[in-house]
Design an enzyme around this catalytic site. Structure first.
Site, PDB file in Angstrom:
ATOM      1  CG  HIS A  34      -2.120  -0.901   1.059  1.00 27.92           C
ATOM      2  ND1 HIS A  34      -2.077  -2.230   1.398  1.00 27.92           N
ATOM      3  CD2 HIS A  34      -3.372  -0.670   0.604  1.00 27.92           C
ATOM      4  CE1 HIS A  34      -3.258  -2.782   1.154  1.00 27.92           C
ATOM      5  NE2 HIS A  34      -4.057  -1.852   0.674  1.00 27.92           N
ATOM      6  N   GLY A  35       2.046   1.201   0.485  1.00 27.57           N
ATOM      7  CA  GLY A  35       2.870   2.401   0.489  1.00 27.57           C
ATOM      8  C   GLY A  35       4.163   2.211   1.256  1.00 27.57           C
TER       9      GLY A  35
END
Length: 509
Positions: free
Chosen positions: A355-356
């Site tokens: 996701h990041g």
């Protein structure tokens, strides 16, 4: 008669603008989609022309989101198409494995550069500086780095995972590779699910490419219903509560009491669900209007009574991808209980990192990984705790829903917060500065936000039978009534669009 037309403004609308990606909820998309649909229907009996036409429109759709980086999408599709073809003509097991490794290096290498390069450099620099302090080396203590200004192509995590699944399925013998390059580009770039999922499996999607697109009245009504639901979730609920309350709380938690911070967390749980499931609803609905059926991506996840059930209801295409291509590849539950728990934790840690590139996403993944491992352990000791909670006694299921929901909300704090300091401030306010008497002030001061949060959660916990009944009404209605319902929804969307249509949250992943 055309003297007053400003062609430069038209060019700005139709060309790439970095701060204005094309969105399903925008007027531009509806305008382009109507024109696209007219030509698409005329090509119903012309397979190759239809494939080329949809592929070109999909590439333009991605160009509107990421500019010339659409060539990266073409490169990904081309490399994996060639890799799969080469693998198919390789008899040795070692040779086939090397082709898979090559695909992993290309796809994960791109993700590593665009998403994690600066993050990894920062970690290396921090470790080097710390080591310098330990050994007294002043040169190492002063090491720093200048982060690169790296553009993140929209949806790169989605189309790389989708393309990887194709190569791995070819390796596992589940599908045979395509023989025509444009067919594979069609599969990877198909615009409804291109930039934010759902992640579509090749074995589910590719057979549909070669069928003449036939949309029954029932499918048209279902597709329209999904588009309407997605518009309502995204532009009415998610955007409004985000701009008018949730963002304010997460930007400055100390300005709000604990009860307001808690309501902000509840609001974000609803916001991210409505934002992402709203996109998925629109993607699935638009694909259905074109004659393609995608699998369900969200199934009322906050109704889950266990964390395992939650991940079978939340972002189903990603959770099933992580299970099939990561968890099982690590050994799944085939190598003993301890290894199973470790595999769950690794899978969710990498899911968080997907996701990041930040510590908060890794912690979010760790929270879910530990929770899944604990639930699996409890399942092994107490057989009455069913994986989906389907056979729980009513009181236990209600209790399970409350516990699971608040565990998920706790994780959302790390997912949403800009820094660990923000996380600490939110938790501190909730546990030390609660002031429940402020709740009535919140209801009167944020009346619109409160009403939409209540509506959102009531609709979310509504029985599936009620949702199916509403869908049936829309599906069976005459075309004129359906058009009127769509017009009303567009009007409502315009009324709530206080600051322009907000980009979808998952565009950043």
């Amino acid at each position: 008669m055309f003297d007053n037309i400003d062609l430069s403004k038209l060019g700005d609308v139709l060309t790439y603008q970095h701060n204005a990606p094309i969105l399903f909820s925008s007027g531009l998309f509806f305008f382009l989609f109507i024109g696209f649909l007219i030509i698409y229907k005329s090509l119903r009996k012309h397979l190759l022309a239809r494939i080329i036409y949809v592929t070109l429109f999909s590439l333009y759709f991605y160009y509107k989101s990421s500019g010339l980086w659409f060539f990266l999408l073409v490169f990904t599709a081309t490399s994996d198409f060639c890799i799969a073809r080469g693998m198919h003509h390789t008899a040795s097991r070692l040779g086939r494995k090397l082709f898979v490794v090559l695909s992993l290096c290309i796809n994960l290498g791109m993700l590593g550069y665009f998403k994690y390069y600066n993050f990894l450099l920062d970690i290396i620099a921090s470790i080097t500086r710390e080591f310098g302090y330990q050994i007294g080396n002043t040169a190492m203590q002063s090491i720093n780095y200048q982060p690169l200004d790296i553009f993140l192509p929209v949806g790169i995590s989605f189309f790389t995972f989708q393309s990887l699944s194709y190569v791995i399925d070819v390796y596992r013998g589940r599908i045979t590779p395509l023989t025509r390059w444009v067919d594979y580009v069609f599969y990877v770039s198909f615009f409804p699910q291109l930039v934010a999922g759902p992640i579509v499996r090749a074995r589910d999607f590719i057979p549909q490419i070669y069928k003449a697109p036939v949309v029954t009245r029932s499918e048209f009504g279902e597709g329209l219903f999904l588009v309407l639901c997605g518009l309502f979730k995204k532009t009415v609920i998610s955007d409004y509560i985000s701009l008018n309350f949730v963002d304010r709380v997460f930007d400055a938690p100390l300005l709000y009491t604990g009860v307001e911070n808690l309501l902000g967390v509840y609001g974000y749980a609803l916001q991210i669900y409505c934002d992402f499931s709203g996109y998925s609803d629109m993607a699935i609905g638009i694909a259905l209007l074109l004659g393609f059926r995608f699998n369900v991506n969200f199934d009322s996840p906050y109704q889950s009574a266990t964390i395992t059930e939650f991940w079978r209801r939340w972002h189903i295409s990603l959770s099933s991808w992580l299970k099939d291509y990561l968890y099982i590849s690590l050994g799944g539950n085939r190598k003993g209980k301890v290894r199973t728990y470790i595999n769950l934790l690794i899978t969710m840690l990498l899911g968080g990192l997907w996701h990041g590139a930040s510590l908060s996403f890794i912690i979010w993944g760790a929270i879910h990984g530990v929770a899944l491992a604990i639930h699996k352990f409890v399942m092994g000791r107490f057989s009455s705790f069913k994986p989906l909670g389907s056979e729980m006694k009513p009181w236990r299921r209600v209790l399970g829903i409350l516990i699971t929901f608040h565990l998920v909300c706790f994780g959302w704090i790390f997912f949403r917060a800009d820094s660990m300091q923000t996380v600490g401030e939110i938790l501190s306010q909730i546990f030390t500065n609660f002031h429940p008497e402020v709740f009535t002030q919140f209801v009167t001061g944020y009346k619109g936000v409160f009403i939409l949060m209540v509506i959102g959660y009531v609709l979310h916990f509504m029985p599936k039978s009620a949702e199916n009944a509403v869908q049936g009404v829309v599906t069976r209605s005459p075309l004129l009534v359906q058009a009127a319902v769509l017009a009303i929804m567009v009007f409502v969307v315009v009324q709530f669009k206080s600051a322009g249509v907000q980009p979808f949250i998952y565009f950043q992943f």
